[in-house]
Design a protein around this motif. Structure first.
Motif, PDB file in Angstrom:
ATOM      1  N   THR A 151       0.848  -1.200   0.000  1.00  0.00           N
ATOM      2  CA  THR A 151       0.000   0.000   0.000  1.00  0.00           C
ATOM      3  C   THR A 151       0.874   1.238   0.000  1.00  0.00           C
ATOM      4  OG1 THR A 151      -1.569  -1.228   1.391  1.00  0.00           O
ATOM      5  CG2 THR A 151      -1.975   1.123   1.096  1.00  0.00           C
ATOM      6  N   ARG A 152       0.624   2.143  -0.926  1.00  0.00           N
ATOM      7  CA  ARG A 152       1.369   3.406  -0.962  1.00  0.00           C
ATOM      8  C   ARG A 152       0.868   4.335   0.145  1.00  0.00           C
ATOM      9  NH1 ARG A 152      -0.095   2.656  -6.484  1.00  0.00           N
ATOM     10  NH2 ARG A 152       1.668   1.866  -7.736  1.00  0.00           N
ATOM     11  N   ASP A 153       1.606   5.413   0.354  1.00  0.00           N
ATOM     12  CA  ASP A 153       1.228   6.379   1.395  1.00  0.00           C
ATOM     13  C   ASP A 153      -0.151   6.977   1.155  1.00  0.00           C
ATOM     14  OD1 ASP A 153       3.618   5.937   2.647  1.00  0.00           O
ATOM     15  OD2 ASP A 153       4.592   7.763   1.910  1.00  0.00           O
ATOM     16  N   ASP A 154      -0.548   7.077  -0.123  1.00  0.00           N
ATOM     17  CA  ASP A 154      -1.858   7.661  -0.426  1.00  0.00           C
ATOM     18  C   ASP A 154      -2.988   6.624  -0.374  1.00  0.00           C
ATOM     19  OD1 ASP A 154      -1.456   6.159  -2.700  1.00  0.00           O
ATOM     20  OD2 ASP A 154      -1.438   7.847  -4.103  1.00  0.00           O
ATOM     21  N   GLY A 155      -2.663   5.400   0.031  1.00  0.00           N
ATOM     22  CA  GLY A 155      -3.683   4.362   0.183  1.00  0.00           C
ATOM     23  C   GLY A 155      -3.913   3.507  -1.049  1.00  0.00           C
ATOM     24  N   THR A 156      -3.302   3.836  -2.179  1.00  0.00           N
ATOM     25  CA  THR A 156      -3.505   3.058  -3.399  1.00  0.00           C
ATOM     26  C   THR A 156      -2.666   1.778  -3.350  1.00  0.00           C
ATOM     27  OG1 THR A 156      -1.761   4.302  -4.546  1.00  0.00           O
ATOM     28  CG2 THR A 156      -4.035   5.082  -4.782  1.00  0.00           C
ATOM     29  N   PRO A 157      -3.175   0.698  -3.963  1.00  0.00           N
ATOM     30  CA  PRO A 157      -2.457  -0.572  -3.916  1.00  0.00           C
ATOM     31  C   PRO A 157      -1.283  -0.603  -4.883  1.00  0.00           C
ATOM     32  CG  PRO A 157      -4.488  -0.829  -5.168  1.00  0.00           C
ATOM     33  CD  PRO A 157      -4.514   0.566  -4.608  1.00  0.00           C
ATOM     34  N   ILE A 158      -0.261  -1.332  -4.522  1.00  0.00           N
ATOM     35  CA  ILE A 158       0.915  -1.553  -5.361  1.00  0.00           C
ATOM     36  C   ILE A 158       0.730  -2.869  -6.109  1.00  0.00           C
ATOM     37  CG2 ILE A 158       3.401  -2.056  -5.283  1.00  0.00           C
ATOM     38  CD1 ILE A 158       3.562  -0.132  -2.889  1.00  0.00           C
ATOM     39  N   GLN A 159       1.178  -2.918  -7.361  1.00  0.00           N
ATOM     40  CA  GLN A 159       0.957  -4.080  -8.207  1.00  0.00           C
ATOM     41  C   GLN A 159       2.201  -4.945  -8.418  1.00  0.00           C
ATOM     42  OE1 GLN A 159      -2.176  -4.880  -9.327  1.00  0.00           O
ATOM     43  NE2 GLN A 159      -2.812  -3.119  -8.088  1.00  0.00           N
ATOM     44  N   HIS A 160       3.395  -4.390  -8.178  1.00  0.00           N
ATOM     45  CA  HIS A 160       4.613  -5.112  -8.530  1.00  0.00           C
ATOM     46  C   HIS A 160       5.543  -5.267  -7.326  1.00  0.00           C
ATOM     47  CE1 HIS A 160       3.583  -5.072 -12.763  1.00  0.00           C
ATOM     48  NE2 HIS A 160       3.285  -3.789 -12.647  1.00  0.00           N
ATOM     49  N   LEU A 161       6.269  -6.381  -7.315  1.00  0.00           N
ATOM     50  CA  LEU A 161       7.086  -6.747  -6.163  1.00  0.00           C
ATOM     51  C   LEU A 161       8.190  -5.739  -5.883  1.00  0.00           C
ATOM     52  CD1 LEU A 161       7.875  -8.806  -3.960  1.00  0.00           C
ATOM     53  CD2 LEU A 161       9.322  -9.924  -5.659  1.00  0.00           C
ATOM     54  N   ASP A 162       8.878  -5.255  -6.914  1.00  0.00           N
ATOM     55  CA  ASP A 162      10.004  -4.364  -6.656  1.00  0.00           C
ATOM     56  C   ASP A 162       9.571  -3.114  -5.900  1.00  0.00           C
ATOM     57  OD1 ASP A 162       8.592  -3.476  -8.892  1.00  0.00           O
ATOM     58  OD2 ASP A 162      10.370  -2.813  -9.978  1.00  0.00           O
ATOM     59  N   GLU A 163       8.417  -2.541  -6.295  1.00  0.00           N
ATOM     60  CA  GLU A 163       7.928  -1.348  -5.602  1.00  0.00           C
ATOM     61  C   GLU A 163       7.475  -1.685  -4.184  1.00  0.00           C
ATOM     62  OE1 GLU A 163       4.517   2.191  -5.906  1.00  0.00           O
ATOM     63  OE2 GLU A 163       4.655   0.675  -7.505  1.00  0.00           O
ATOM     64  N   ALA A 164       6.780  -2.814  -4.022  1.00  0.00           N
ATOM     65  CA  ALA A 164       6.276  -3.205  -2.695  1.00  0.00           C
ATOM     66  C   ALA A 164       7.429  -3.515  -1.745  1.00  0.00           C
ATOM     67  CB  ALA A 164       5.356  -4.407  -2.821  1.00  0.00           C
ATOM     68  N   ALA A 165       8.457  -4.189  -2.256  1.00  0.00           N
ATOM     69  CA  ALA A 165       9.594  -4.548  -1.409  1.00  0.00           C
ATOM     70  C   ALA A 165      10.357  -3.302  -0.960  1.00  0.00           C
ATOM     71  CB  ALA A 165      10.516  -5.502  -2.163  1.00  0.00           C
ATOM     72  N   ARG A 166      10.575  -2.386  -1.888  1.00  0.00           N
ATOM     73  CA  ARG A 166      11.237  -1.120  -1.516  1.00  0.00           C
ATOM     74  C   ARG A 166      10.369  -0.338  -0.536  1.00  0.00           C
ATOM     75  NH1 ARG A 166      15.038   2.716  -4.072  1.00  0.00           N
ATOM     76  NH2 ARG A 166      14.497   4.829  -3.416  1.00  0.00           N
ATOM     77  N   ASN A 167       9.055  -0.390  -0.725  1.00  0.00           N
ATOM     78  CA  ASN A 167       8.132   0.315   0.155  1.00  0.00           C
ATOM     79  C   ASN A 167       8.177  -0.250   1.573  1.00  0.00           C
ATOM     80  OD1 ASN A 167       6.158   2.374   0.530  1.00  0.00           O
ATOM     81  ND2 ASN A 167       4.529   0.838   0.428  1.00  0.00           N
ATOM     82  N   MET A 168       8.422  -1.557   1.694  1.00  0.00           N
ATOM     83  CA  MET A 168       8.579  -2.148   3.025  1.00  0.00           C
ATOM     84  C   MET A 168       9.779  -1.533   3.733  1.00  0.00           C
ATOM     85  SD  MET A 168       7.697  -4.193   5.466  1.00  0.00           S
ATOM     86  CE  MET A 168       6.588  -5.466   4.836  1.00  0.00           C
ATOM     87  N   LEU A 169      10.897  -1.446   3.035  1.00  0.00           N
ATOM     88  CA  LEU A 169      12.077  -0.807   3.624  1.00  0.00           C
ATOM     89  C   LEU A 169      11.785   0.632   4.005  1.00  0.00           C
ATOM     90  CD1 LEU A 169      15.091  -0.696   4.352  1.00  0.00           C
ATOM     91  CD2 LEU A 169      15.567  -0.184   1.941  1.00  0.00           C
ATOM     92  N   ALA A 170      11.093   1.353   3.128  1.00  0.00           N
ATOM     93  CA  ALA A 170      10.767   2.758   3.408  1.00  0.00           C
ATOM     94  C   ALA A 170       9.926   2.892   4.675  1.00  0.00           C
ATOM     95  CB  ALA A 170      10.025   3.367   2.218  1.00  0.00           C
ATOM     96  N   ASN A 171       8.973   1.978   4.877  1.00  0.00           N
ATOM     97  CA  ASN A 171       8.128   2.043   6.069  1.00  0.00           C
ATOM     98  C   ASN A 171       8.892   1.686   7.336  1.00  0.00           C
ATOM     99  OD1 ASN A 171       4.974   2.547   5.718  1.00  0.00           O
ATOM    100  ND2 ASN A 171       5.752   1.639   3.829  1.00  0.00           N
ATOM    101  N   ILE A 172       9.847   0.786   7.243  1.00  0.00           N
ATOM    102  CA  ILE A 172      10.691   0.483   8.399  1.00  0.00           C
ATOM    103  C   ILE A 172      11.519   1.709   8.779  1.00  0.00           C
ATOM    104  CG2 ILE A 172      12.671  -0.894   9.170  1.00  0.00           C
ATOM    105  CD1 ILE A 172      11.590  -3.189   7.451  1.00  0.00           C
ATOM    106  N   LEU A 173      12.087   2.369   7.775  1.00  0.00           N
ATOM    107  CA  LEU A 173      12.895   3.555   8.041  1.00  0.00           C
ATOM    108  C   LEU A 173      12.060   4.691   8.624  1.00  0.00           C
ATOM    109  CD1 LEU A 173      15.111   3.507   4.817  1.00  0.00           C
ATOM    110  CD2 LEU A 173      15.788   2.841   7.135  1.00  0.00           C
ATOM    111  N   LYS A 174      10.824   4.817   8.163  1.00  0.00           N
ATOM    112  CA  LYS A 174       9.922   5.831   8.744  1.00  0.00           C
ATOM    113  C   LYS A 174       9.661   5.540  10.215  1.00  0.00           C
ATOM    114  CE  LYS A 174       7.421   6.716   4.427  1.00  0.00           C
ATOM    115  NZ  LYS A 174       6.139   6.463   3.707  1.00  0.00           N
TER     116      LYS A 174
END
Length: 341
Positions: free
Chosen positions: A59-82
């Motif tokens: 899930t992106r910050d704006d609530g929209t769903p992510i469709q691809h693994l590379d974006e979702a995996a990077r987003n997981m790291l981003a949320n941990i860092l936040k």
């Protein structure tokens, strides 16, 4: 005789080449590749643009769903860092940062971490990565080298990266070079010192405790992680089911802990439970998104003869976890006790 032998050899060589080409052509025609989709292999670009592998935060910050693994995996790291307060939009870049990253994958995580915390803009950034897998260590080094080569030299001067093949779960097994590199992260010049474990700690054998203790007692480092936590409401058979699942995944039998057990383990290792341990349930953003992606990927690749049978079976497991919440997907942040405590 010599000329005759040469001619015969030449003709035999030509005949052999013709036979080989004929066999190759026959093979293509028999398989249908010449008229089907088998030539996808000729259109694949290597090295691949990304080789991410974690469960993903879908899930992106704006609530929209992510469709691809590379974006979702990077987003997981981003949320941990936040959650840790390291993301560039949550903190200034005035602090020097040191990170011990256990289970860093094929390099995407290493490069993205430096980007997401704006490492080149900090006074200093020192990174040590450990992985069990030699092939992944080599791939990560190549990806990291390419990223640093593309970077402005002045921006890279305050960056330090070292990647090693080692068992992060057993600090006592590290050789002198690894111990020296890890010990360098405890330098008090780094006001931010962190252990990062992204989707790997439940594999640690015999348990997470040795690496938690090492981070707390030898590095004076905080912990930021993504992990799987056993539900307090799990029935006996559900608990047995996830323990069997862990066994299949080569995890220790009791690797999945309840939140209370996980918190207590961190406290025993030196982390402060006085409001400084956060275990945040992010299951809504993880299991269903990954299961849906695996289904879509299977449907997209099947026409090309690429089987994802094993991954689709795993997708069913994540669908079950989404429904039952026997395991919770959790972002964990734990901070050290202050020196005065």
């Amino acid at each position: 005789m010599a000329a005759g032998d040469f001619i015969l050899g030449f003709l035999a060589g030509c005949a052999a080449i013709i036979v080989v080409l004929a066999l190759v052509a026959f093979s293509f025609i028999r398989s249908g590749d010449i008229y089907g989709l088998g030539h996808w292999k000729l259109n694949a670009k290597a090295p691949f643009p990304s080789m991410w592998m974690n469960l993903g935060y879908w899930t992106r910050d704006d609530g929209t769903p992510i469709q691809h693994l590379d974006e979702a995996a990077r987003n997981m790291l981003a949320n941990i860092l936040k959650a840790a307060g390291l993301a560039s939009n949550n903190t200034t870049t005035q602090n020097a940062v040191a990170v011990l990253d256990v289970g860093f994958g094929c390099g995407d995580q290493t490069v993205a971490l430096a980007e997401l915390i704006q490492a080149p803009s900090r006074p200093h950034f020192r990174y040590v990565g450990l992985t069990l897998n030699e092939v992944q260590q080599q791939a990560a080094q190549q990806r990291l080298d390419a990223s640093l080569l593309a970077m402005d030299k002045s921006a890279a001067d305050n960056l330090s990266f070292k990647l090693f093949q080692a068992d992060a779960a057993k600090p006592q097994s590290w050789n002198k070079a690894i111990r020296t590199a890890v010990d360098s992260l405890s330098d008090t010049a780094f006001s931010e010192r962190w252990l990062l474990g992204l989707d790997c700690l439940y594999h640690f054998s015999p348990s997470r405790k040795p690496i938690f203790k090492h981070a707390a007692q030898h590095m004076d480092a905080n912990v930021m992680a993504f992990d799987l936590v056993l539900s307090d409401d799990a029935s006996a058979w559900q608990t047995l089911a996830v323990r069997l699942l862990g066994f299949v995944l080569l995890c220790p039998w009791r690797t999945f802990l309840t939140e209370g057990q996980y918190r207590q383990q961190l406290v025993e290792c030196g982390y402060d439970d006085g409001g400084h341990i956060e275990i945040r349930d992010v299951s809504d953003h993880v299991f269903a998104g990954l299961a849906g992606f695996l289904q879509r990927q299977h449907a997209a690749l099947s026409p090309y003869g690429i089987s994802l049978t094993g991954y689709t079976a795993v997708g069913k497991v994540y669908s079950w976890l989404h429904r039952t919440r026997v395991l919770k997907a959790a972002i964990v942040v734990a901070r050290k006790k202050s020196k005065s405590q």
